[in-house]
Design a protein around this motif. Sequence first.
Motif, short mmCIF file in Angstrom:
data_model
loop_
_atom_site.label_atom_id
_atom_site.label_comp_id
_atom_site.label_asym_id
_atom_site.label_seq_id
_atom_site.Cartn_x
_atom_site.Cartn_y
_atom_site.Cartn_z
N LEU A 8 -0.14 -5.04 -0.82
CA LEU A 8 -0.34 -6.44 -1.68
C LEU A 8 -0.34 -6.00 -2.97
CD1 LEU A 8 -0.94 -9.46 -2.13
CD2 LEU A 8 -3.26 -8.81 -1.97
N GLU A 9 0.74 -6.50 -3.40
CA GLU A 9 1.05 -6.15 -5.05
C GLU A 9 0.73 -7.34 -6.10
OE1 GLU A 9 4.82 -4.49 -5.54
OE2 GLU A 9 4.12 -2.41 -5.12
N ARG A 41 0.92 -11.75 9.29
CA ARG A 41 1.46 -12.61 8.28
C ARG A 41 1.33 -12.40 6.99
NH1 ARG A 41 -1.68 -17.89 9.40
NH2 ARG A 41 -3.31 -16.30 9.11
N ASP A 42 2.18 -12.69 6.06
CA ASP A 42 1.80 -12.37 4.55
C ASP A 42 0.40 -12.89 4.10
OD1 ASP A 42 4.22 -11.07 4.52
OD2 ASP A 42 5.29 -12.73 3.13
N GLU A 43 0.09 -14.00 4.80
CA GLU A 43 -1.31 -14.65 4.53
C GLU A 43 -2.41 -13.76 5.02
OE1 GLU A 43 1.45 -16.05 6.17
OE2 GLU A 43 2.10 -17.71 4.47
N ASP A 44 -2.24 -12.84 5.82
CA ASP A 44 -3.13 -12.02 6.34
C ASP A 44 -3.58 -11.02 5.12
OD1 ASP A 44 -3.46 -13.06 8.66
OD2 ASP A 44 -2.01 -11.92 9.64
N LEU A 99 -7.88 -7.63 -13.48
CA LEU A 99 -6.80 -8.24 -13.02
C LEU A 99 -5.80 -8.22 -14.41
CD1 LEU A 99 -7.82 -11.38 -11.01
CD2 LEU A 99 -7.37 -8.89 -10.30
N LYS A 100 -5.12 -7.09 -14.64
CA LYS A 100 -4.31 -6.70 -15.66
C LYS A 100 -3.36 -5.84 -15.36
CE LYS A 100 -4.66 -5.30 -20.59
NZ LYS A 100 -5.43 -4.90 -21.74
N GLY A 101 -1.94 -5.91 -15.67
CA GLY A 101 -0.87 -5.01 -15.26
C GLY A 101 -0.58 -5.35 -13.89
N LYS A 102 -0.27 -4.10 -13.25
CA LYS A 102 0.09 -4.33 -11.69
C LYS A 102 -0.68 -3.54 -10.97
CE LYS A 102 4.13 -3.34 -8.86
NZ LYS A 102 5.66 -2.44 -8.71
N LEU A 103 -1.26 -4.24 -10.06
CA LEU A 103 -2.40 -3.78 -9.07
C LEU A 103 -1.70 -3.87 -7.55
CD1 LEU A 103 -5.33 -6.05 -10.17
CD2 LEU A 103 -4.54 -3.88 -11.27
N SER A 104 -2.19 -2.57 -6.67
CA SER A 104 -1.60 -2.57 -5.47
C SER A 104 -2.87 -2.45 -4.53
CB SER A 104 -0.73 -1.38 -5.45
OG SER A 104 -0.33 -1.14 -3.99
N PHE A 105 -2.88 -3.13 -3.61
CA PHE A 105 -3.87 -3.03 -2.35
C PHE A 105 -3.45 -2.72 -1.16
CE2 PHE A 105 -4.67 -6.14 -5.78
CZ PHE A 105 -5.85 -5.67 -6.15
N GLY A 106 -3.72 -1.77 -0.40
CA GLY A 106 -3.31 -1.09 0.86
C GLY A 106 -4.29 -0.83 1.81
N VAL A 107 -4.36 -1.00 3.35
CA VAL A 107 -5.28 -0.38 4.04
C VAL A 107 -4.45 0.23 5.08
CG1 VAL A 107 -6.87 -0.99 5.54
CG2 VAL A 107 -6.67 -2.30 3.38
N ALA A 156 2.66 -10.45 -4.03
CA ALA A 156 3.69 -10.31 -3.12
C ALA A 156 3.27 -9.22 -2.30
CB ALA A 156 5.04 -9.76 -4.05
N VAL A 157 3.57 -9.74 -0.89
CA VAL A 157 3.42 -8.63 0.36
C VAL A 157 4.45 -7.71 0.52
CG1 VAL A 157 2.77 -8.36 2.59
CG2 VAL A 157 1.42 -10.15 1.27
N VAL A 158 4.59 -6.39 0.27
CA VAL A 158 5.45 -5.61 0.34
C VAL A 158 5.35 -4.83 1.71
CG1 VAL A 158 6.99 -3.49 -0.60
CG2 VAL A 158 5.49 -5.14 -2.07
#
Length: 213
Positions: free
Chosen positions: A209-210, A154-157, A133-141, A171-173
């Motif tokens: 998710l960023e 929902r963003d909470e998902d 957990l360092k810098g900018k991480l991005s998670f997508g499916v 933040a959810v993009v």
Amino acid sequence: MRRTILFTAVALTGMPGLALAHPHIFAEARLEVVADDKGFVSELRNVWRFDDVFSSSVVMDFDKNGNATLDQDELDEVGQTVRTSLGDYSYYTNLSSDGKPVKVKAPDVIHVNYQDGQLLMFFAVTPEAPMQLKGKLSFGVYDPTLYTSIDFARDEDMATVGDSFKACQRAVVRPDADEVLKQNQANLTQAFFNDPTGTNMSKLFATRLEVTC
């Protein structure tokens, strides 16, 4: 052959407004990104709930005893088929750390259930390399073929789990498809719409998710 085609198409990505793409499978999803107490991503938990039409087609293909549902051994076969078929697609998981892609390991098992006429899948993947957990991480499916549409309603998902995330901003993009098309008109050629996997441009449309730490 039909089963292979069926589950090669399984993936969850949201691309609303993409005029020339035609999703045939629809699903609601939840993603939980879990961090350990040392500040590393330990796993990504996925829940996929498929639409009634696709779920019914799976029952037709895997219901060996003809009882119009899926028994446990049939559910297990569905899960194993998906696990095998989606390996070449990294289980439709797109991770990056400061812009560098991070691959994921195959899940140990994909759990499948069939409730109220809908197929559900539960599984977890882990980063192939340590992901701090360092810098900018991005998670997508998402599905790079555009065949399946994901909906994080929902963003909470798209959630983060673990105290280590308290030091980060999240933040959810949700990209605007029309804006993406406008900004990338020169790159989004007809070849993209005919074969999006060959261009890797479909990620521009995917909800992600960023996390910045």
